[in-house]
Design a protein around this motif. Structure first.
Motif, PDB file in Angstrom:
ATOM      1  N   UNK A 119       0.838  -1.096  -0.089  1.00 13.49           N
ATOM      2  CA  UNK A 119      -0.155  -0.037  -0.240  1.00 13.49           C
ATOM      3  C   UNK A 119       0.468   1.202  -0.150  1.00 13.49           C
ATOM      4  N   UNK A 120       1.718   1.097  -0.617  1.00 12.03           N
ATOM      5  CA  UNK A 120       2.579   2.462  -0.704  1.00 12.03           C
ATOM      6  C   UNK A 120       2.097   3.564  -1.290  1.00 12.03           C
ATOM      7  N   UNK A 121       1.444   3.321  -2.410  1.00 10.36           N
ATOM      8  CA  UNK A 121       0.659   4.870  -2.506  1.00 10.36           C
ATOM      9  C   UNK A 121       0.028   5.416  -1.784  1.00 10.36           C
ATOM     10  N   UNK A 122      -0.973   4.939  -0.444  1.00 13.54           N
ATOM     11  CA  UNK A 122      -1.506   5.329   0.493  1.00 13.54           C
ATOM     12  C   UNK A 122      -1.149   4.986   1.914  1.00 13.54           C
ATOM     13  N   UNK A 123       0.532   5.331   1.734  1.00 15.59           N
ATOM     14  CA  UNK A 123       1.153   5.798   3.124  1.00 15.59           C
ATOM     15  C   UNK A 123       0.988   7.358   3.162  1.00 15.59           C
ATOM     16  N   UNK A 124       0.819   7.610   4.401  1.00  9.26           N
ATOM     17  CA  UNK A 124       0.754   9.507   5.025  1.00  9.26           C
ATOM     18  C   UNK A 124       1.116   9.246   6.432  1.00  9.26           C
ATOM     19  N   UNK A 125       2.376  10.072   6.347  1.00  7.14           N
ATOM     20  CA  UNK A 125       3.103  10.248   7.582  1.00  7.14           C
ATOM     21  C   UNK A 125       2.270  11.061   8.148  1.00  7.14           C
ATOM     22  N   UNK A 126       2.541  11.832   9.704  1.00  3.16           N
ATOM     23  CA  UNK A 126       2.347  12.717  10.216  1.00  3.16           C
ATOM     24  C   UNK A 126       3.340  13.576  10.390  1.00  3.16           C
ATOM     25  N   UNK A 127       3.158  14.914  10.227  1.00  2.00           N
ATOM     26  CA  UNK A 127       4.790  15.713  10.821  1.00  2.00           C
ATOM     27  C   UNK A 127       5.139  15.792  12.036  1.00  2.00           C
ATOM     28  N   UNK A 128       7.008  15.440  11.752  1.00  2.00           N
ATOM     29  CA  UNK A 128       6.867  16.329  13.482  1.00  2.00           C
ATOM     30  C   UNK A 128       8.049  17.124  12.699  1.00  2.00           C
TER      31      UNK A 128
END
Length: 167
Positions: A119-128
């Motif tokens: 699911x690489x295209x669906x990965x989301x990160x929370x900014x730190x």
């Protein structure tokens, strides 16, 4: 909450009080909670109930035997967004659709590599922003993501409302 338009999925959660806190957040936000086995504790444990307070019974999470069982049902729930530090897109760059599924991994290692790859295209990160912090606590990360979805929905609803001010 089978008719919920927002779903939170914890894949292999390990810490009962995080799951209890996530359950309480889901209840407050009108989201449905899903837990994917294996789970690192008993759902009857006092730690889960303590973190979920007297709300735990109302949370009523759906428990899935494994990821393939959940994956079969997922398309009916909404679009998947998997949270990982490897995500190319920031949470702030995503326009969440009306039916959204937020997926989080276990506290110690995050999502399994196979899921991140598939699911690489669906990965989301929370900014730190800084301070040498690698990650946020699971229940904090869920709350940040859930309330970003709600903020976007509120902004859209406000934008669609006619202006009632008169000059």
């Amino acid at each position: 909450m089978e008719d919920a338009s927002l779903h939170v999925v914890l894949v292999h959660p390990e810490i009962p009080w995080n799951t209890g806190n996530v359950g309480r957040t889901c209840l407050a936000a009108g989201a449905a909670l899903h837990l994917v086995r294996p789970i690192g504790f008993s759902l009857a444990s006092k730690e889960v109930r303590r973190a979920g307070l007297d709300y735990w019974e109302a949370v009523a999470p759906t428990v899935w035997q494994d990821w393939p069982a959940f994956a079969t049902a997922a398309p009916a729930l909404g679009e998947l967004f998997l949270f990982s530090a490897e995500g190319r897109r920031s949470l702030w760059e995503v326009a969440f659709p009306p039916r959204t599924v937020l997926v989080f991994g276990r506290e110690s290692r995050g999502l399994p590599e196979e899921l991140r790859r598939r699911h690489a295209s669906s990965l989301v990160r929370i900014p730190i922003v800084g301070g040498g912090v690698r990650s946020l606590n699971l229940s904090t990360a869920v709350a940040v993501a859930v309330y970003e979805v709600l903020r976007q929905r509120q902004s859209e609803a406000t934008a669609l409302r006619p202006n009632r001010l008169t000059c």
